[in-house]
Enzyme design. Structure first.
Site, PDB file in Angstrom:
ATOM      1  CD  GLU A 114       0.221  -4.239  -5.618  1.00 21.60           C
ATOM      2  OE1 GLU A 114       1.287  -4.039  -5.017  1.00 21.60           O
ATOM      3  OE2 GLU A 114      -0.254  -5.391  -5.790  1.00 21.60           O
TER       4      GLU A 114
ATOM      5  N   PRO B  42       0.791  -1.237   0.000  1.00 17.97           N
ATOM      6  CG  PRO B  42       0.105  -0.883   2.221  1.00 17.97           C
ATOM      7  CD  PRO B  42       0.874  -1.843   1.350  1.00 17.97           C
TER       8      PRO B  42
ATOM      9  CB  CYS C 151       8.389  -9.085   5.584  1.00 18.44           C
ATOM     10  SG  CYS C 151       6.873  -9.579   4.771  1.00 18.44           S
TER      11      CYS C 151
HETATM   12  N1  SAM Z   1       6.162  -2.370  -0.763  1.00 15.93           N
HETATM   13  C1  SAM Z   1       4.861  -2.450  -0.136  1.00 15.93           C
HETATM   14  C2  SAM Z   1       4.825  -1.514   1.045  1.00 15.93           C
HETATM   15  O1  SAM Z   1       5.864  -1.235   1.618  1.00 15.93           O
HETATM   16  O2  SAM Z   1       3.737  -1.029   1.396  1.00 15.93           O
HETATM   17  C3  SAM Z   1       4.512  -3.852   0.243  1.00 15.93           C
HETATM   18  C4  SAM Z   1       4.574  -4.800  -0.919  1.00 15.93           C
HETATM   19  S1  SAM Z   1       4.101  -6.435  -0.562  1.00 15.93           S
HETATM   20  C5  SAM Z   1       5.405  -7.037   0.358  1.00 15.93           C
HETATM   21  C6  SAM Z   1       4.302  -7.223  -2.104  1.00 15.93           C
HETATM   22  C7  SAM Z   1       3.373  -6.768  -3.192  1.00 15.93           C
HETATM   23  O3  SAM Z   1       3.675  -7.514  -4.370  1.00 15.93           O
HETATM   24  C8  SAM Z   1       1.887  -7.003  -2.917  1.00 15.93           C
HETATM   25  O4  SAM Z   1       1.202  -5.778  -2.943  1.00 15.93           O
HETATM   26  C9  SAM Z   1       1.428  -7.934  -4.020  1.00 15.93           C
HETATM   27  O5  SAM Z   1       0.138  -7.617  -4.521  1.00 15.93           O
HETATM   28  C10 SAM Z   1       2.485  -7.735  -5.095  1.00 15.93           C
HETATM   29  N2  SAM Z   1       2.645  -8.922  -5.981  1.00 15.93           N
HETATM   30  C11 SAM Z   1       2.112 -10.149  -5.841  1.00 15.93           C
HETATM   31  N3  SAM Z   1       2.470 -10.935  -6.867  1.00 15.93           N
HETATM   32  C12 SAM Z   1       3.238 -10.205  -7.682  1.00 15.93           C
HETATM   33  C13 SAM Z   1       3.903 -10.466  -8.927  1.00 15.93           C
HETATM   34  N4  SAM Z   1       3.840 -11.657  -9.517  1.00 15.93           N
HETATM   35  N5  SAM Z   1       4.584  -9.436  -9.487  1.00 15.93           N
HETATM   36  C14 SAM Z   1       4.649  -8.238  -8.900  1.00 15.93           C
HETATM   37  N6  SAM Z   1       4.052  -7.946  -7.732  1.00 15.93           N
HETATM   38  C15 SAM Z   1       3.364  -8.918  -7.126  1.00 15.93           C
END
Ligand code: SAM
Length: 517
Positions: A137, A116, A235
């Site tokens: 995203e 987010p 994480c």
């Molecule tokens: N960076 C964000 C923050 O600090 O608020 C958190 C990101 S979270 C760890 C990882 C994100 O990667 C999610 O929002 C998810 O929807 C997205 N995601 C999932 N599969 C993915 C893919 N195949 N390629 C790129 N992004 C992906």
């Protein structure tokens, strides 16, 4: 499942193998309380100012410049400064990835997995309005939360896109000076604060995530310009999602090198990442990666640092100059191409007139104004070519053209600079204006009458009328000021527009931005 903490058995087995002597301390950390923190928005306040003036007790997070531990019982999410985008509530370890990526004003930066927006908001703030951020995203529902946080932070030079990494790569090969890959992962580092993450875990998830991560990290590195930097973070604790993903990149792309993240300067509690040799000794399959050196990356363990679990690696693509250096050189040559104008002169005049009074800090160039269904957007100065890509917003939505009138947007309010003049006591012309940190200001702001300088109305964050205004209610001001638009500020920080009509401030905060919405 472990009886005490309901953690999956297979996860505990993995941790035992990884941590050996430290496993007991690691398990004990699940009984300790989690640490809450916030990160100050550099576009709106310096960390030093915040430390001095914070409305509740704070203590610095040692490993980042603008992070502060807080107590959730102080309800920082309810405070008007939160509504004004002065800070973002963020787990302290999660502040590290954006903090270690070198970013300076003028750079082109990509946050590939951004929702987010915990890291994108920091990267955008560090650009200080120059250069550009692409905050991407893949999930459209999550992208909306990202967009809101970018707007709340007042970041003007950002494109919020909703694309796959593969599609972005087609458009942006070797384009960015800085790339952040905060990869989707099995989330083990969040088990302590989020029982749902532990319940959603299964042994194969680690392998599935690792495959996705290996694909994403290669695509991300291919979007990085020679000389540019990239951060990869997760994480989770699993080497298959951390060191082995970095080893994969270093093996597949010999232009990429690992840059050591120093563990001094407040980061003494961080641990070095495992080497391939260590992992092989613990039974991990490192075949094909034996020569990859991963020790320069860091791990944050809850039992060592108090923060939740994280892995962070800083990488660089060899050779080349940064875009901002080239841009400065190009600026010197003062190349001037023909300008594409999307707005009529008359409409532009309306906006320019409004801006000269209410938004003098924003440079509204006619060739950066784009009108779509009456909505006016101010594109970033160095806007990437996004035609054909799925995006939620590009640049700043500044307002609407309505029958020869210009109505400013909430997004514009959030992007306007905090006032240097904290407050002007109503009715006393040129009364010495307060500077931040001066306790007299608090007194002036706590006065019954909100200050009105004809452009902005300042209300103390303790003023009940501010709470009413944030809920979307009309507020009686009785300032005697002239009728017209007012930028309403919580202390120094804009929170929305009101229209003063005969002493009554009509509320122009859109429904979705109102408190409790
Ligand atoms: N960076 C964000 C923050 O600090 O608020 C958190 C990101 S979270 C760890 C990882 C994100 O990667 C999610 O929002 C998810 O929807 C997205 N995601 C999932 N599969 C993915 C893919 N195949 N390629 C790129 N992004 C992906």
């Amino acid at each position: 499942m472990d009886n005490q903490h309901n953690l999956p058995e297979a996860f505990l087995e993995n941790m035992k193998r990884l941590l050996a002597d430290e496993y007991g301390a690691f398990l004990n950390s699940f009984s300790e309380g989690r640490k809450n923190a916030l990160r100050v928005n550099r576009l709106k306040m310096t960390a030093d100012e915040f430390e001095k003036d914070a409305p509740f007790p704070v203590r610095r997070v040692p490993w980042t410049e603008n992070g502060f531990y807080i107590d959730y019982r102080d309800q920082p999410g309810q405070h008007p400064w939160y509504r004004a985008g002065v800070y973002y509530l963020q787990e302290p370890s999660a502040m590290v990835p954006a903090a270690v990526l070198p970013v300076s004003p003028g750079d082109r930066v990509l946050d590939l997995c951004a929702a987010p927006g915990g890291k994108a908001t920091e990267l955008g703030a560090r650009l200080g309005g120059e250069g550009g951020l692409v905050a991407n995203e893949i999930s459209s529902s999550r992208a909306r939360a990202l967009e809101r946080n970018i707007e709340l932070f007042g970041i003007r030079n950002c494109v919020v896109s909703n694309e796959t990494p593969a599609r972005l790569l087609e458009r942006f090969p070797e384009y960015f000076d800085g790339v952040l890959v905060d990869a989707p992962c099995s989330g083990e580092g969040m088990f302590r604060k989020d029982c749902e993450a532990a319940r959603a875990w299964y042994p194969d998830k680690v392998r599935e995530c690792s495959e996705v991560q290996k694909e994403i990290i290669l695509q991300a590195s291919d979007m990085l310009r020679p000389g540019g930097y990239m951060v990869y973070s997760t994480c989770t604790f699993e080497p298959d999602e951390n060191e082995l993903v970095i080893a994969h990149l270093l093996t597949c792309r010999d232009c990429m090198e690992l840059v050591e993240i120093p563990c001094g300067g407040g980061r003494e509690s961080f641990a070095r990442a495992f080497s391939m040799e260590e992992l092989a000794g613990k039974g991990y399959d490192t075949s094909g990666y034996a020569h990859a050196d991963t020790r320069g990356a860091v791990r944050i363990w809850p039992h060592r640092s108090g923060g939740e679990g994280h892995f962070i690696a800083l990488l660089r693509k060899r050779a080349g100059e940064k875009h901002s250096d080239r841009k400065r050189a190009a600026d010197k040559r003062s190349a001037d191409g023909s300008k594409n104008i999307d707005i009529s002169r008359g409409d532009y005049q309306l906006i320019a007139q409004f801006a000269s009074k209410y938004a003098p800090g924003i440079n509204i160039d006619i060739d950066r104004c784009v009108v779509k269904d009456g909505r006016v957007y101010l594109m970033p100065e160095d806007c990437p070519d996004i035609k054909g890509l799925k995006f939620l917003r590009a640049g700043l939505y500044i307002g609407d053209l309505k029958k020869k009138r210009f109505e400013p947007s909430q997004e514009l309010a959030m992007a306007l600079e905090p006032s240097r003049k904290l407050a002007m006591a109503f009715g006393q012309e040129a009364k010495p204006l307060c500077e931040p940190g001066n306790t007299l200001c608090r007194a002036a702001l706590n006065d019954d009458l909100p200050a009105d300088d004809g452009v902005r109305v300042y209300m103390s964050s303790e003023d009940k009328r501010l709470q009413s205004f944030l809920r979307g209610e009309t507020v009686r001001l009785e300032t005697g000021g002239e009728n017209g638009w007012r930028l309403v500020c919580a202390d120094r920080w804009p929170v929305g527009w009101g229209k003063l009509i005969n002493g009554v401030l009509k509320n122009h905060i859109p429904a979705g931005w109102r408190k409790g919405a």
